[in-house]
Scaffold this active site. Sequence first.
Site, PDB file in Angstrom:
ATOM      1  N   ASP A 264      20.873 -18.104  25.161  1.00  7.94           N
ATOM      2  CA  ASP A 264      19.575 -17.758  25.756  1.00  7.94           C
ATOM      3  C   ASP A 264      19.837 -17.245  27.167  1.00  7.94           C
ATOM      4  O   ASP A 264      20.539 -17.887  27.946  1.00  7.94           O
ATOM      5  CB  ASP A 264      18.683 -19.009  25.786  1.00  7.94           C
ATOM      6  CG  ASP A 264      17.232 -18.675  26.085  1.00  7.94           C
ATOM      7  OD1 ASP A 264      16.965 -18.017  27.119  1.00  7.94           O
ATOM      8  OD2 ASP A 264      16.367 -19.059  25.286  1.00  7.94           O
ATOM      9  N   ILE A 265      19.307 -16.054  27.481  1.00 13.14           N
ATOM     10  CA  ILE A 265      19.602 -15.462  28.805  1.00 13.14           C
ATOM     11  C   ILE A 265      18.752 -16.078  29.929  1.00 13.14           C
ATOM     12  O   ILE A 265      18.992 -15.804  31.095  1.00 13.14           O
ATOM     13  CB  ILE A 265      19.448 -13.919  28.822  1.00 13.14           C
ATOM     14  CG1 ILE A 265      18.060 -13.486  28.373  1.00 13.14           C
ATOM     15  CG2 ILE A 265      20.552 -13.259  28.017  1.00 13.14           C
ATOM     16  CD1 ILE A 265      17.792 -11.994  28.616  1.00 13.14           C
TER      17      ILE A 265
ATOM     18  N   GLN B 272       5.200 -19.347  22.040  1.00  9.74           N
ATOM     19  CA  GLN B 272       6.269 -18.481  21.534  1.00  9.74           C
ATOM     20  C   GLN B 272       6.190 -17.128  22.235  1.00  9.74           C
ATOM     21  O   GLN B 272       5.126 -16.502  22.266  1.00  9.74           O
ATOM     22  CB  GLN B 272       6.130 -18.302  20.014  1.00  9.74           C
ATOM     23  CG  GLN B 272       7.257 -17.475  19.392  1.00  9.74           C
ATOM     24  CD  GLN B 272       7.124 -17.346  17.869  1.00  9.74           C
ATOM     25  OE1 GLN B 272       6.136 -17.792  17.271  1.00  9.74           O
ATOM     26  NE2 GLN B 272       8.110 -16.723  17.246  1.00  9.74           N
TER      27      GLN B 272
ATOM     28  N   HIS C 193      12.952 -18.511  15.712  1.00  7.00           N
ATOM     29  CA  HIS C 193      14.195 -18.976  16.320  1.00  7.00           C
ATOM     30  C   HIS C 193      14.107 -20.464  16.632  1.00  7.00           C
ATOM     31  O   HIS C 193      13.025 -20.997  16.858  1.00  7.00           O
ATOM     32  CB  HIS C 193      14.529 -18.194  17.602  1.00  7.00           C
ATOM     33  CG  HIS C 193      13.410 -18.102  18.576  1.00  7.00           C
ATOM     34  ND1 HIS C 193      12.368 -17.207  18.430  1.00  7.00           N
ATOM     35  CD2 HIS C 193      13.138 -18.800  19.700  1.00  7.00           C
ATOM     36  CE1 HIS C 193      11.519 -17.355  19.428  1.00  7.00           C
ATOM     37  NE2 HIS C 193      11.955 -18.331  20.212  1.00  7.00           N
TER      38      HIS C 193
ATOM     39  N   HIS D  33      15.653 -23.202  19.339  1.00  2.31           N
ATOM     40  CA  HIS D  33      16.382 -23.450  20.586  1.00  2.31           C
ATOM     41  C   HIS D  33      17.288 -24.661  20.360  1.00  2.31           C
ATOM     42  O   HIS D  33      16.822 -25.702  19.871  1.00  2.31           O
ATOM     43  CB  HIS D  33      15.411 -23.796  21.720  1.00  2.31           C
ATOM     44  CG  HIS D  33      14.439 -22.708  22.056  1.00  2.31           C
ATOM     45  ND1 HIS D  33      14.604 -21.854  23.125  1.00  2.31           N
ATOM     46  CD2 HIS D  33      13.268 -22.336  21.466  1.00  2.31           C
ATOM     47  CE1 HIS D  33      13.587 -21.016  23.196  1.00  2.31           C
ATOM     48  NE2 HIS D  33      12.757 -21.282  22.199  1.00  2.31           N
TER      49      HIS D  33
END
Length: 138
Positions: free
Chosen positions: A33-34, A96, A102, A104
Amino acid sequence: MTYDNQNIFAKILRGEIPCIKLFEDAHTLAFMDIMPQAEGHALVIPKEPATTLFELSDEAAAACMATVRRIGNAQKKGLGATGIVLMQLNGAEAGQTVPHFHIHVIPGSIADLRRPHATALADTAHLKAVSEKIVASI
Ligand code: AMP
């Protein structure tokens, strides 16, 4: 829910934009995750187009969970994480922000998740260094 194939994770799956990849198999992709909420924050996505859990096939959901286990085990081994938090948001109403299903996978404790969700970009070199420790433990 109509799937938007221009969402950022669909572009990552098509190779149109880069990601810091951790793992890939026939049905899933895992990457950093960026805008991490904790050190080592990873995402697992299905290759199947689905916006939320409720459109995802049972087979793709099972494949995602297998990859989540693989990444969580690598975070434990590679980063020394003793707790792993899973988070999964369904719908904008739930918060979201990317409309491709997705999960996490976040090393640490729910009590440590003080960094706000999807806000501050992390340093790419640092993310790559953390990702290498996870990849080495897969
Ligand atoms: P959610 O709000 O549950 O949809 O989570 C989306 C997550 O994707 C957030 O944690 C964002 O930080 C993360 N994110 C957004 N764009 C990217 C990207 N290009 N590469 C990796 N992670 C991203």
